[in-house]
Design a protein around this motif. Sequence first.
Motif, PDB file in Angstrom:
ATOM      1  N   ILE A  54       0.915  -1.249  -0.128  1.00 47.87           N
ATOM      2  CA  ILE A  54       0.055  -0.008  -0.051  1.00 47.87           C
ATOM      3  C   ILE A  54       0.798   1.278   0.107  1.00 47.87           C
ATOM      4  N   ASP A  97      -6.151   6.233   1.117  1.00 52.56           N
ATOM      5  CA  ASP A  97      -7.013   5.892   0.152  1.00 52.56           C
ATOM      6  C   ASP A  97      -7.616   4.489   0.604  1.00 52.56           C
ATOM      7  N   VAL A  98      -7.122   3.605   1.582  1.00 52.93           N
ATOM      8  CA  VAL A  98      -7.728   2.509   2.135  1.00 52.93           C
ATOM      9  C   VAL A  98      -8.180   2.629   3.520  1.00 52.93           C
ATOM     10  N   SER A 125      -9.303  -5.042   9.942  1.00 53.31           N
ATOM     11  CA  SER A 125     -10.359  -5.606   9.494  1.00 53.31           C
ATOM     12  C   SER A 125     -10.860  -4.877   7.982  1.00 53.31           C
ATOM     13  N   ARG A 126     -10.881  -3.544   8.061  1.00 52.00           N
ATOM     14  CA  ARG A 126     -11.325  -2.814   6.672  1.00 52.00           C
ATOM     15  C   ARG A 126     -10.209  -3.103   5.696  1.00 52.00           C
ATOM     16  N   LEU A 127      -8.878  -3.365   5.755  1.00 53.46           N
ATOM     17  CA  LEU A 127      -7.958  -3.607   5.025  1.00 53.46           C
ATOM     18  C   LEU A 127      -8.086  -4.838   4.397  1.00 53.46           C
ATOM     19  N   HIS A 128      -8.428  -5.936   5.200  1.00 53.14           N
ATOM     20  CA  HIS A 128      -8.526  -7.304   4.725  1.00 53.14           C
ATOM     21  C   HIS A 128      -9.796  -7.355   3.910  1.00 53.14           C
ATOM     22  N   ALA A 129     -11.108  -6.513   4.152  1.00 55.15           N
ATOM     23  CA  ALA A 129     -11.890  -6.551   3.198  1.00 55.15           C
ATOM     24  C   ALA A 129     -11.753  -6.059   1.942  1.00 55.15           C
ATOM     25  N   MET A 130     -10.837  -4.900   2.001  1.00 56.17           N
ATOM     26  CA  MET A 130     -10.661  -4.285   0.768  1.00 56.17           C
ATOM     27  C   MET A 130      -9.593  -4.815  -0.326  1.00 56.17           C
ATOM     28  N   LEU A 131      -8.598  -5.306   0.594  1.00 55.67           N
ATOM     29  CA  LEU A 131      -7.246  -5.819  -0.143  1.00 55.67           C
ATOM     30  C   LEU A 131      -6.866  -7.124   0.603  1.00 55.67           C
TER      31      LEU A 131
END
Length: 894
Positions: free
Chosen positions: A532, A537-538, A560-566
């Motif tokens: 990243i 941005d994420v 958690s948010r990063l795992h869902a997005m990338l």
Amino acid sequence: MSVRNLEYLMQPRSVVVVGASARPHSVGATVLANVLQAGFTGQVMAVNPKYTELSGCPVVHRVRQLPAVPDLAVICTPPHTVAQLVSELGHLGCRAAVVITGGMSAAHKAAMLAAAKPHLLRILGPNGVGLLVPGIGLNASFAHVPALPGKLAFVSQSGALVTGVLDWAHSRGIGFSRFISLGDSSDVDFGDVLDYLAADRDTQAILMYMEDARAARKFMSAARAAARSKPVLVVKAGRFAEGAKAANSHTGALAGSDAVYDAAFRRAGMLRVLTTEELFDAVETLSSARPLSGERLAILTNGGGPGVLATDALIGSGGALATLSQATLSRLDAVLPASWVRANPVDIIGDAPGGRYSEALSALLQDGGVDAVLVMHAPTAIVPAVEVAQAVADAARGAERNILACWLGGDRMVAARQVLDQAGIATYATPEDAVNGFMQMVNYRRAQQALLEVPAACSGECRIDRMRARTVIEDALLRGASMLSEPEAKEVLACYGVPVVETAIADRVEAAVMLADRMGYPVALKILSPDISHKSDVGGVVLDLGTAAEVRAAALAMRSRLHAMLPDAHVRGFTVQAMARRPGAVELIAGASADPVFGPVILFGQGGIAVETIGDRALALPPLNLALARDLIGRTRVARLLAGYRGRPAVDVDSVATVLVRLSALLADLPEVLELDINPLLADEHGVLALDARMRVAPAATRGAQRFAIRPYPEELEEAVQWEGATLVLRPIRPEDAPQHAAFFAALSPEDVRFRMFSAMHGVSPAQLARWTQIDYDREMAFIATRQGAAGPETLGVARAVADPDNESAEFAVVVRSDLKGRGLGTMLMNKLLGYCRARGTQQLAGEALPDNERMLQLARKLGFSVAAAPPHGTVALRLVLAEGAGEPDGRAE
């Protein structure tokens, strides 16, 4: 190779056309016809196995059958024949060729160059239109119209543009000293031609059409040297063709190739224009212009509308409207109608006769706050335009300031414009064109001033920890990383004296909480992942976390948010940093990127998360000093915010400039660094602080300084020596040495000044001082002996060598402070210089001395120089051979 044997190309006394033909409209037939019809008075020969005579010109079947050795060959034969012909011409003794042939493959070109190399035969082309030298009647091209003689040199990479510009210039009576089509530039390129034209007495200005540059360091050296001696103007094609570029940094995304060319032209002191018409307009303006003392324009008009249009164009172009003094307003009150608006633009009303124009113009020319005047006239039925033009021409006679004119209208204004042209007043058809002409003067003045500006030394001592910075980068490369982590990037910056906010790495959530507890709240939390680049941005950045619970919650949510997005992104953990409280600070960006042509380039502008959207940035080529760094800052819109506004104090701009200078040093030392960003770089009245940083790295193939288009200060040549019990430093001169160099010159006796300058001199001008201290380390060297005196550093002596572009011969000079002569400093400096020249491969060192300069002659003999009288100049010639086989430079046998 550079100017070697270019005299045979540019000033030939005999020409052979190889591949001459009788076939109508063929290249060979066209070139021969052009050579024969242009008025060339030298010998003309031709080669073709099918003919014995063409258009009255004798033709031989083979090159070896030529009755004389030609200075210049023009080759118009198929690609597979060129290399063999070049070899035969070289063996015959020919030293220059214009290769018109198109469609040559890389193998054909390589064979051609290999054939030319043993004979030092210079090649223009291939795949070009050719060469025209109107002053000697030479048209060695297949252009459809000839060139008129003149004082402009035109150099182009585009063959189609060559013929178009020739036609355009011919219809307008514009003449040329040289008209050169570079073609594919396999040998002779922009750098070579610039070097030759810089010393060409027949050329007053150099015009260039460029599509791309090659050999960036050679090009920049030649361009900087040429721009110091005469105007160099350039049209660069492809301003919007670079396309989108994927990058791991904001700098990489913002530093488009055309912006880098802009930076290169600016650094060289060249003036860039956007169209070929602007190119010739600029030449016309500059050729009739006097040097500007400032940039303030007064506008004199008989109509309010044209005055407003001119003012809008001026302000929109970054120009300045002059403020009229009270004395000038009083003078104008006495000659203008009572209804005039008492302001600049000066509207003298539509019925103004010639006398009113001349009186108003005279008043403006007496105002010390006016640097140039634009006189405009809108036609009326009351006063003939020619009468007004004559009045302006009479009033302008003997004026020290520049006067430009705009006579609005069509064919009926031709006679009036001719009156102004004959008076040497640059004349334009529209207010916008006139203002553009004035701004060309301004931009040329700015470019020249930038070449001469003396920088201050960086404030504050900075101990650079190169070893630690290299260790950080090497460790990252060993683990296969191409992007340093944020803490690693900040550590490298800190090694170069860039203030950074405290940042630590946590590999898990609870470790992040513990770090936050240790640092103290509030803190910022950021995701740490090599996959990243732009964390915001994420959702990978959370600010102002005030408690351990907030840090824990933010870290869990972020992961958690990063795992869902990338889901495939590798997460190394988190970075925790103390929140920087700098209310009122301006967010800036400073960075660097690698351009494929010019190497490292430094970027500065307004920072923040919307940096690409804002697009406020400027670029500069390193190496930078404080003057160049301030110039870079001043070319952005955010520079206005740095000056302070609405009660906010001004930013410490010197600290911002110092960061840019230190980034320049980092790039010179660390070739592994390909891209870097500091964004945001907070700046306020207390200094700067880097909040975030990213750095892309790769194993290096060269030293850092070798990547630069301009050779940086060669710190490795510094040497501490003992002299009379004291420690001196022998080192290359720097631009920052200008003040102490002026003091050094002032300490020379009148006799020593005469010995050095060959005439009496009282003081040294800023231009001379800049020329002596701002040297091109790629072509010249000046070693100074310096020590720390009671009032600061002082220069005790200097030894200087300026090499020709081919590094065959260097002209040298040495001078020691008058009160220190006879104590070994001159010998010490000359030995340093001789060692440098030998290591660089310079073949010989040459100079001159006055016959009564006994100390110089004694030193020269001691060092092995030959000493011989040079009667034409009344001087003594000094010469030392440094390399085996070095002799007098090749030249024509007379």
